[in-house]
Design a protein around this motif. Structure first.
Motif: not given
Length: 299
Positions: A270-277
């Motif tokens: 979830g944090l990886q997605i937030v970090d990317a977008l």
């Protein structure tokens, strides 16, 4: 990668701010110093300067983080802005034209702790500066020391309310809050709340899609790691969307270094997605719970 930014200035942090301004003022050749702290994660910064009357309380003013000035750029991006006033005039002409004739060079750097940008500082020099690597390293270390002191004050501050409804809202902004039950099925309800709210506000479809995806991941994480459910808040301030998820049971601050490098890892995706977008994101932990937020800029 989105720069990580801590979202809330320190309650009752005037003693830290006065100490920080005093430290900055002792840097050789500096005749003025400024501090900016993030507030709310969206558009606002709190700014104070050494040439103001900061007794008995620090004279803070609100500024727009998107105003095109060097210090704001450092806070938004985590990058240093260094150079002569003349050299910076091409990008920041309106800013440089407002400066005192006494200012010859400028250094703006982020205040960093725990991998997060908490704000930034500005040094106004009365003599030209070379800004060679040893000097820049010293300025970076100063930003880290200021950040470490800020974190100590934050951790010792009285806990804030768990409710996001108690948090300040920028004047004229759209705001909506929603409580999410401690039930995985509540993620779908939270997602519909975001979709319906942003559609009513006329937010562009791309931002709606990104906000819904990131929000779903953060709510899922909150439900997985606590048994208290969470609150969420949407704030639309002059086109900038800030989404916050706050739980009431986390005990470990989100560390940016914990975002997994493995895209197939389950925990932390979830944090990886937030970090990317997201344009920016951040987190904070107090005695009541954890808040994680992200910002989406227009365009």
């Amino acid at each position: 990668m989105a720069p990580r930014v801590a979202s809330r200035p320190v309650p009752d942090g005037d003693a830290w701010a006065r100490s920080a301004l005093a430290q900055l003022g002792r840097v050789r050749g500096v005749h003025r110093a400024g501090l900016a702290l993030t507030e709310g994660g969206g558009r606002r910064l709190l700014f104070a300067a050494s040439d103001r009357d900061n007794e008995p309380s620090v004279d803070w003013c609100e500024v727009d983080v998107y105003e095109e000035v060097p210090l704001n750029h450092s806070v938004r991006t985590g990058e240093a802005v260094l150079g002569s006033l003349e050299g910076l005039a091409g990008r920041y002409r309106a800013f440089t034209e407002r400066q005192s004739p006494k200012t010859s060079a400028l250094a703006c750097l982020p205040i960093v702790a725990g991998g997060h940008v908490h704000g930034g500082y500005a040094l106004f020099y009365d003599q030209p500066q070379s800004f060679e690597r040893p000097q820049v390293r010293e300025l970076e270390e100063l930003g880290s020391r200021l950040g470490a002191g800020l974190r100590r004050v934050q951790r010792g501050a009285p806990p804030c309310s768990r409710s996001l409804q108690d948090q300040p809202v920028p004047r004229g902004a759209e705001v909506a809050t929603h409580s999410v039950a401690a039930d995985p099925r509540a993620v779908a309800t939270a997602r519909h709340f975001v979709l319906n709210t942003l559609a009513a506000w006329g937010v562009d479809q791309r931002s709606v899609d990104i906000a819904t995806l990131c929000l779903s991941e953060l709510v899922t994480n909150a439900i997985m790691h606590t048994d208290t459910g969470c609150d969420l808040r949407l704030v639309l301030d002059r086109g900038v969307l800030t989404t916050t998820v706050r739980d009431g049971g986390s005990t470990v601050l989100v560390d940016p270094s914990s975002v997994p490098a493995d895209p197939l890892a389950v925990h932390g995706r979830g944090l990886q997605i937030v970090d990317a977008l997201a344009t920016r994101w951040g987190s904070e932990l107090d005695a009541v719970g954890m808040s994680v937020w992200f910002v989406l800029e227009p365009g």
